[in-house]
Scaffold this motif. Structure first.
Motif, mmCIF file in Angstrom:
data_model
loop_
_atom_site.group_PDB
_atom_site.id
_atom_site.type_symbol
_atom_site.label_atom_id
_atom_site.label_comp_id
_atom_site.label_asym_id
_atom_site.label_seq_id
_atom_site.Cartn_x
_atom_site.Cartn_y
_atom_site.Cartn_z
ATOM 1 N N ASN A 1 57.588 24.755 39.096
ATOM 2 C CA ASN A 1 58.292 23.536 38.704
ATOM 3 C C ASN A 1 59.145 22.973 39.842
ATOM 4 O O ASN A 1 59.383 21.763 39.907
ATOM 5 C CB ASN A 1 59.153 23.795 37.473
ATOM 6 C CG ASN A 1 58.330 23.976 36.211
ATOM 7 O OD1 ASN A 1 57.270 23.365 36.066
ATOM 8 N ND2 ASN A 1 58.786 24.823 35.304
ATOM 9 N N GLN A 2 59.591 23.848 40.730
ATOM 10 C CA GLN A 2 60.411 23.406 41.854
ATOM 11 C C GLN A 2 59.567 22.906 43.026
ATOM 12 O O GLN A 2 60.110 22.278 43.950
ATOM 13 C CB GLN A 2 61.297 24.564 42.344
ATOM 14 C CG GLN A 2 62.381 24.977 41.359
ATOM 15 C CD GLN A 2 63.113 26.229 41.788
ATOM 16 O OE1 GLN A 2 62.644 26.977 42.653
ATOM 17 N NE2 GLN A 2 64.280 26.469 41.189
ATOM 18 N N ASN A 3 58.261 23.183 42.976
ATOM 19 C CA ASN A 3 57.401 22.834 44.109
ATOM 20 C C ASN A 3 56.197 21.989 43.707
ATOM 21 O O ASN A 3 55.133 22.091 44.316
ATOM 22 C CB ASN A 3 56.931 24.118 44.810
ATOM 23 C CG ASN A 3 58.048 24.835 45.536
ATOM 24 O OD1 ASN A 3 58.347 24.540 46.689
ATOM 25 N ND2 ASN A 3 58.686 25.775 44.851
ATOM 26 N N LYS A 4 56.371 21.159 42.700
ATOM 27 C CA LYS A 4 55.274 20.310 42.248
ATOM 28 C C LYS A 4 54.776 19.424 43.395
ATOM 29 O O LYS A 4 55.564 18.855 44.141
ATOM 30 C CB LYS A 4 55.725 19.447 41.081
ATOM 31 C CG LYS A 4 55.965 20.233 39.794
ATOM 32 C CD LYS A 4 56.409 19.322 38.668
ATOM 33 C CE LYS A 4 56.624 20.116 37.385
ATOM 34 N NZ LYS A 4 57.083 19.249 36.264
ATOM 35 N N GLY A 5 53.444 19.360 43.511
ATOM 36 C CA GLY A 5 52.842 18.549 44.564
ATOM 37 C C GLY A 5 52.697 19.265 45.888
ATOM 38 O O GLY A 5 52.135 18.721 46.837
ATOM 39 N N LYS A 6 53.190 20.495 45.953
ATOM 40 C CA LYS A 6 53.136 21.251 47.210
ATOM 41 C C LYS A 6 52.325 22.544 47.094
ATOM 42 O O LYS A 6 52.207 23.291 48.064
ATOM 43 C CB LYS A 6 54.553 21.611 47.664
ATOM 44 C CG LYS A 6 55.495 20.440 47.827
ATOM 45 C CD LYS A 6 56.886 20.932 48.183
ATOM 46 C CE LYS A 6 57.887 19.795 48.264
ATOM 47 N NZ LYS A 6 59.265 20.295 48.554
ATOM 48 N N ILE A 7 51.775 22.814 45.912
ATOM 49 C CA ILE A 7 51.144 24.114 45.656
ATOM 50 C C ILE A 7 49.639 24.065 45.894
ATOM 51 O O ILE A 7 48.946 23.183 45.386
ATOM 52 C CB ILE A 7 51.433 24.571 44.211
ATOM 53 C CG1 ILE A 7 52.950 24.679 44.004
ATOM 54 C CG2 ILE A 7 50.758 25.916 43.919
ATOM 55 C CD1 ILE A 7 53.356 24.842 42.558
ATOM 56 N N ASN A 8 49.141 25.029 46.666
ATOM 57 C CA ASN A 8 47.707 25.143 46.939
ATOM 58 C C ASN A 8 47.105 26.245 46.070
ATOM 59 O O ASN A 8 47.523 27.400 46.148
ATOM 60 C CB ASN A 8 47.461 25.475 48.416
ATOM 61 C CG ASN A 8 47.861 24.324 49.316
ATOM 62 O OD1 ASN A 8 47.636 23.169 48.993
ATOM 63 N ND2 ASN A 8 48.474 24.646 50.454
ATOM 64 N N LEU A 9 46.140 25.865 45.248
ATOM 65 C CA LEU A 9 45.474 26.799 44.329
ATOM 66 C C LEU A 9 44.037 27.003 44.802
ATOM 67 O O LEU A 9 43.224 26.074 44.756
ATOM 68 C CB LEU A 9 45.500 26.228 42.910
ATOM 69 C CG LEU A 9 44.788 27.018 41.811
ATOM 70 C CD1 LEU A 9 45.466 28.367 41.597
ATOM 71 C CD2 LEU A 9 44.795 26.223 40.509
ATOM 72 N N GLY A 10 43.727 28.193 45.262
ATOM 73 C CA GLY A 10 42.400 28.460 45.798
ATOM 74 C C GLY A 10 41.367 28.710 44.717
ATOM 75 O O GLY A 10 41.700 29.043 43.576
ATOM 76 N N ASN A 11 40.094 28.542 45.077
ATOM 77 C CA ASN A 11 38.999 28.933 44.187
ATOM 78 C C ASN A 11 37.763 29.247 45.021
ATOM 79 O O ASN A 11 37.704 28.910 46.206
ATOM 80 C CB ASN A 11 38.710 27.853 43.135
ATOM 81 C CG ASN A 11 38.190 26.560 43.714
ATOM 82 O OD1 ASN A 11 37.120 26.519 44.324
ATOM 83 N ND2 ASN A 11 38.948 25.475 43.542
ATOM 84 N N ALA A 12 36.798 29.890 44.404
ATOM 85 C CA ALA A 12 35.596 30.334 45.109
ATOM 86 C C ALA A 12 34.490 29.290 45.123
ATOM 87 O O ALA A 12 33.341 29.600 45.425
ATOM 88 C CB ALA A 12 35.080 31.632 44.493
ATOM 89 N N GLY A 13 34.834 28.040 44.799
ATOM 90 C CA GLY A 13 33.839 26.971 44.793
ATOM 91 C C GLY A 13 33.779 26.276 43.449
ATOM 92 O O GLY A 13 34.153 26.847 42.421
ATOM 93 N N LEU A 14 33.302 25.055 43.450
ATOM 94 C CA LEU A 14 33.210 24.261 42.233
ATOM 95 C C LEU A 14 32.361 24.973 41.181
ATOM 96 O O LEU A 14 31.230 25.371 41.433
ATOM 97 C CB LEU A 14 32.586 22.896 42.547
ATOM 98 C CG LEU A 14 32.591 21.868 41.417
ATOM 99 C CD1 LEU A 14 34.024 21.465 41.092
ATOM 100 C CD2 LEU A 14 31.783 20.643 41.807
ATOM 101 N N GLY A 15 32.931 25.157 40.006
ATOM 102 C CA GLY A 15 32.218 25.819 38.923
ATOM 103 C C GLY A 15 32.379 27.323 38.901
ATOM 104 O O GLY A 15 31.961 27.981 37.946
#
Length: 329
Positions: free
Chosen positions: A148-162
């Motif tokens: 909540n203190q860092n909205k717009g600054k957070i990077n959420l990784g994933n292993a690819g679309l889907g």
């Protein structure tokens, strides 16, 4: 009219006779049953397939092999099976992608609900929410405060679309009503490498990939995505997202078996019966537990219930993907 009815009765009798004959002869001694895995060799789904192939050989009385046909989020391998002869010798083992492809891909060469015979579910694989080791938060409550203190600054990784991690990330953002910057990778390994290195902040992925990193204290673990806590030693103290305030949050990566549409009902029954035996095999159960997976023991092992479950998953993920506006084409 009587002639038409008579012809219809004869046709039904012939179809029944052919189906019964196919079941009686299935599997033929000189034929191999191929499990198509729509992902590369060496990954979690491939491991599940190879363990299952071994457990199926005895109850089926046949040679069972695994063939990898990877690409396009599993849709290439799935299309291959949809086009295969409906005789039970080419079957598909796929995961949650069966429920997300209809929404992710605007054009599919097959219909998930209509172009397959459902053979039964195999397992559930829980997921974990993890963060970079330098993240200020040390528990889930502190994580929410940090988010909540860092909205717009957070990077959420994933292993690819889907990928499983992509879907879990979408669900997590939707539940929190917070947008994060999605950072897609070509697989889980590079995503975890960057998480450990601090290039991304968060990742939600299956226990088969995250448990070693949690055990080695290379990442911070915040929660599990299943309704109940896990019993795995390294994860048993992690709260569930549901108990942490995200009511009804439930994401797991399940695997199921499918045959081409039109496979005789009697053949479907034979494969399903063999699957039920395989799922009770002590060695298979042990291997699945080693992956952090839970072998299915409920009614979803039945073809009709399996199909009903997948349709519910299609509805659930379709809404999430549509709301996020993230498509593969």
């Amino acid at each position: 009219m009587k002639t038409l009815l008579k012809l219809g009765t004869v046709a039904a009798a012939v179809a029944f006779s052919l189906g019964a004959q196919a079941a009686e002869e299935f599997p033929a001694k000189d034929k191999t049953i191929t499990i198509v895995v729509p992902f590369a060799a060496g990954g979690p789904t491939d491991r599940v397939a190879r363990d299952l192939a071994e457990a199926l050989r005895k109850p089926l009385g046949a040679t069972v092999v695994v063939d990898n046909t990877a690409g396009a989020g599993s849709s290439i391998g799935a299309a291959r099976v949809a086009r295969a002869a409906p005789d039970g010798y080419t079957i598909l083992l796929n995961h949650i992608a069966m429920s997300t492809m209809p929404a992710l891909y605007r054009k599919l060469a097959f219909s998930v609900p209509n172009d397959f015979e459902y053979l039964g579910m195999i397992n559930d694989v829980p997921m974990t929410l993890i963060g970079r080791p330098t993240l200020p938060a040390n528990n889930y409550k502190e994580l929410v405060t940090w988010i909540n203190q860092n909205k717009g600054k957070i990077n959420l990784g994933n292993a690819g679309l889907g990928a499983a991690s992509h879907l879990c990330g979408l669900m997590f953002q939707s539940a929190l009503q917070v947008d994060m910057t999605a950072v897609p990778y070509k697989g889980t390994a590079p995503a975890i490498t960057d998480l450990i290195g601090g290039q991304i902040d968060l990742l939600c992925d299956q226990t088969t990939n995250t448990t070693p990193q949690i055990e080695g204290k290379k990442v911070k673990a915040f929660a599990v995505t299943t309704p109940k806590r896990l019993t795995t030693p390294a994860l048993k103290d992690l709260p569930t997202l549901a108990e942490s305030g995200l009511k009804d949050f439930n994401v797991s990566i399940w695997h199921g078996l499918y045959a081409p549409k039109g496979t005789p009902a009697a053949v479907v029954t034979k494969i399903n019966e063999a699957l039920k035996v395989a799922l009770k095999d002590p060695e298979f159960i042990k291997k699945q537990e080693g992956l952090g997976a839970v072998v299915i023991t409920d009614k979803r092992v039945e073809p009709a219930e399996h199909k009903k479950f997948v349709q519910a998953e299609i509805d659930k993920w379709g809404a999430v993907i549509k709301a996020a506006g993230q498509y593969a084409d």
